[in-house]
Write a protein that holds these residues in place. Structure first.
Motif, PDB file in Angstrom:
ATOM      1  N   LEU A 136       0.797  -1.225   0.000  1.00  0.00           N
ATOM      2  CA  LEU A 136       0.000   0.000   0.000  1.00  0.00           C
ATOM      3  C   LEU A 136       0.828   1.273   0.000  1.00  0.00           C
ATOM      4  O   LEU A 136       0.337   2.342   0.404  1.00  0.00           O
ATOM      5  N   HIS A 137       2.072   1.214  -0.483  1.00  0.00           N
ATOM      6  CA  HIS A 137       2.806   2.445  -0.691  1.00  0.00           C
ATOM      7  C   HIS A 137       2.090   3.292  -1.745  1.00  0.00           C
ATOM      8  O   HIS A 137       1.392   2.779  -2.628  1.00  0.00           O
ATOM      9  N   ALA A 138       2.313   4.603  -1.681  1.00  0.00           N
ATOM     10  CA  ALA A 138       1.539   5.536  -2.497  1.00  0.00           C
ATOM     11  C   ALA A 138       1.725   5.331  -3.992  1.00  0.00           C
ATOM     12  O   ALA A 138       0.813   5.604  -4.770  1.00  0.00           O
ATOM     13  N   ASP A 139       2.905   4.876  -4.435  1.00  0.00           N
ATOM     14  CA  ASP A 139       3.110   4.682  -5.868  1.00  0.00           C
ATOM     15  C   ASP A 139       2.425   3.423  -6.386  1.00  0.00           C
ATOM     16  O   ASP A 139       2.432   3.164  -7.598  1.00  0.00           O
ATOM     17  N   HIS A 140       1.806   2.663  -5.497  1.00  0.00           N
ATOM     18  CA  HIS A 140       1.022   1.489  -5.872  1.00  0.00           C
ATOM     19  C   HIS A 140      -0.462   1.685  -5.595  1.00  0.00           C
ATOM     20  O   HIS A 140      -1.304   1.173  -6.337  1.00  0.00           O
ATOM     21  N   ALA A 141      -0.774   2.408  -4.529  1.00  0.00           N
ATOM     22  CA  ALA A 141      -2.157   2.544  -4.083  1.00  0.00           C
ATOM     23  C   ALA A 141      -2.800   3.874  -4.438  1.00  0.00           C
ATOM     24  O   ALA A 141      -4.031   3.979  -4.440  1.00  0.00           O
ATOM     25  N   GLY A 142      -2.009   4.896  -4.746  1.00  0.00           N
ATOM     26  CA  GLY A 142      -2.593   6.195  -5.062  1.00  0.00           C
ATOM     27  C   GLY A 142      -3.550   6.132  -6.237  1.00  0.00           C
ATOM     28  O   GLY A 142      -4.558   6.838  -6.275  1.00  0.00           O
ATOM     29  N   GLY A 143      -3.244   5.271  -7.208  1.00  0.00           N
ATOM     30  CA  GLY A 143      -4.068   5.150  -8.400  1.00  0.00           C
ATOM     31  C   GLY A 143      -5.378   4.426  -8.181  1.00  0.00           C
ATOM     32  O   GLY A 143      -6.195   4.343  -9.111  1.00  0.00           O
ATOM     33  N   LEU A 144      -5.599   3.906  -6.992  1.00  0.00           N
ATOM     34  CA  LEU A 144      -6.906   3.335  -6.686  1.00  0.00           C
ATOM     35  C   LEU A 144      -7.979   4.413  -6.611  1.00  0.00           C
ATOM     36  O   LEU A 144      -9.174   4.116  -6.705  1.00  0.00           O
ATOM     37  N   VAL A 165      -2.679  -4.280   5.573  1.00  0.00           N
ATOM     38  CA  VAL A 165      -3.756  -3.416   6.052  1.00  0.00           C
ATOM     39  C   VAL A 165      -3.582  -3.127   7.542  1.00  0.00           C
ATOM     40  O   VAL A 165      -3.752  -1.991   8.001  1.00  0.00           O
ATOM     41  N   ALA A 166      -3.213  -4.153   8.293  1.00  0.00           N
ATOM     42  CA  ALA A 166      -3.032  -3.972   9.737  1.00  0.00           C
ATOM     43  C   ALA A 166      -1.974  -2.923  10.037  1.00  0.00           C
ATOM     44  O   ALA A 166      -2.131  -2.098  10.948  1.00  0.00           O
ATOM     45  N   PHE A 167      -0.884  -2.929   9.277  1.00  0.00           N
ATOM     46  CA  PHE A 167       0.200  -1.982   9.513  1.00  0.00           C
ATOM     47  C   PHE A 167      -0.240  -0.546   9.231  1.00  0.00           C
ATOM     48  O   PHE A 167      -0.082   0.348  10.068  1.00  0.00           O
ATOM     49  N   TRP A 168      -0.822  -0.316   8.058  1.00  0.00           N
ATOM     50  CA  TRP A 168      -1.133   1.047   7.647  1.00  0.00           C
ATOM     51  C   TRP A 168      -2.352   1.617   8.357  1.00  0.00           C
ATOM     52  O   TRP A 168      -2.556   2.838   8.353  1.00  0.00           O
ATOM     53  N   THR A 169      -3.170   0.761   8.960  1.00  0.00           N
ATOM     54  CA  THR A 169      -4.329   1.254   9.703  1.00  0.00           C
ATOM     55  C   THR A 169      -4.114   1.241  11.217  1.00  0.00           C
ATOM     56  O   THR A 169      -5.041   1.520  11.981  1.00  0.00           O
ATOM     57  N   ASP A 170      -2.904   0.937  11.651  1.00  0.00           N
ATOM     58  CA  ASP A 170      -2.573   0.872  13.069  1.00  0.00           C
ATOM     59  C   ASP A 170      -2.207   2.274  13.576  1.00  0.00           C
ATOM     60  O   ASP A 170      -1.182   2.834  13.185  1.00  0.00           O
ATOM     61  N   ASP A 171      -3.047   2.842  14.434  1.00  0.00           N
ATOM     62  CA  ASP A 171      -2.772   4.168  14.964  1.00  0.00           C
ATOM     63  C   ASP A 171      -1.478   4.189  15.762  1.00  0.00           C
ATOM     64  O   ASP A 171      -0.774   5.207  15.799  1.00  0.00           O
ATOM     65  N   GLY A 172      -1.158   3.076  16.415  1.00  0.00           N
ATOM     66  CA  GLY A 172       0.084   3.016  17.163  1.00  0.00           C
ATOM     67  C   GLY A 172       1.295   3.104  16.246  1.00  0.00           C
ATOM     68  O   GLY A 172       2.253   3.837  16.531  1.00  0.00           O
ATOM     69  N   ALA A 173       1.266   2.355  15.134  1.00  0.00           N
ATOM     70  CA  ALA A 173       2.367   2.420  14.172  1.00  0.00           C
ATOM     71  C   ALA A 173       2.488   3.829  13.597  1.00  0.00           C
ATOM     72  O   ALA A 173       3.590   4.359  13.432  1.00  0.00           O
TER      73      ALA A 173
END
Length: 306
Positions: A136-144, A165-173
């Protein structure tokens, strides 16, 4: 939390990725040969555009060995070195899938060409059944997303590794990450939010669409994965961001980019999958390499050969 995201050295690289003004204007990047077949599937590579890799983003390349490699092909010693950002259409009959979506409008004018190139090969985004995300880095997911933040693929399911998904949606991370990485989290979350009820998470080596099986390749991100396309006796691997520079990392597989969340794991993953590909003679391409081929062991590294 992987160690890299606590390192100050990651800040400048991570901050650069999602900002529209950050990517330098770079020379044309050579696209993949297109299209090609894997069994009964047709694969259509779509070049979303180039990004400029620099020695600052790959510190090991800021060396005598690195300078020799880039100068040999006429590139500046410190960069930018143009690298492709590739997305892929995988089609069989009326069933159409995408692998990754490019940078959309979040990374400036050099990227975001996927929609026009999708139209050029005659594919309607509304006919895309699923988008399989390597990460889900931006150069892969931005085009969604459309510029308005809506789903660019209105009828598609998004299939992605649960760990990603768990990593990028983790408020702690997110809170523990350097401040400059916040936009990376925001873009990943916005891309997922554009598909309410249509994000399917999987874990491990799961066949997520006909002929397409995830191959976990962690390190670049926690849920980073490739996709193995198989039909009958034919196989082909899309190995995503295992390689960011064919010129530099095939001969020096230990060299890493600052975008790797866990650099040690990314390097180990790279050598492991390249050894497997060399032994099994499975053809491959990636998100940031300009061609496809088979892997050969060469000296202390590897080479991509036709």
């Amino acid at each position: 939390m992987p160690s890299l995201l606590t390192r100050r050295s990651f800040l400048s690289a991570a901050a650069a990725l999602p900002l529209a003004s950050a990517l330098p204007s770079v020379a044309h990047s050579v696209p993949l040969n297109a299209p090609f077949a894997v069994g009964g599937f047709t694969v259509m590579p779509l070049l979303d555009g180039p990004f400029g890799l620099t020695a600052a983003l790959m510190p090991q390349a800021d060396s005598v060995e690195g300078e020799k490699l880039v100068e040999r092909v006429g590139l500046p010693a410190k960069g930018p070195w143009p690298q492709p950002v590739n997305t892929f259409v995988v089609q069989r009959g009326e069933r159409i899938f995408m692998i990754d979506a490019g940078g959309g409008t979040v990374l400036g004018p050099d990227l975001g060409k996927m929609p026009e190139r999708l139209a050029a090969v005659g594919v309607d985004p509304a006919k895309v059944e699923a988008v399989l995300m390597t990460h889900l880095h931006a150069d892969h997911a931005g085009g969604l997303m459309t510029p308005e933040g809506k789903a660019f693929f209105p009828n598609a399911e998004i299939i992605v590794q649960q760990a990603e998904v768990a990593f990028w949606t983790d408020d702690g991370a997110r809170s523990r990450a350097p401040a400059g990485t916040d936009a990376m989290f925001a873009i990943a979350r916005a891309a997922l939010a554009a598909y309410p009820g249509k994000v399917r998470t999987v874990a491990g080596a799961i066949t997520a669409a006909p002929g397409l099986t995830f191959v976990p390749l962690p390190g670049h991100t926690p849920g980073h994965a490739g996709l193995m396309l198989a039909d009958g006796n034919e196989q082909f691997l899309f190995f995503a961001d295992v390689i960011h520079s064919a010129l530099l990392q095939f001969p020096h597989p230990a060299w890493t980019v600052l975008f790797d969340v866990d650099q040690a794991q990314a390097a180990a993953t790279r050598r492991g999958i390249l050894d497997r590909l060399a032994a099994d003679k499975i053809p491959v391409t990636g998100a940031h390499i300009p061609d496809r081929g088979r892997i050969e062991v060469r000296n202390m590294g590897y080479a991509l050969v036709a």
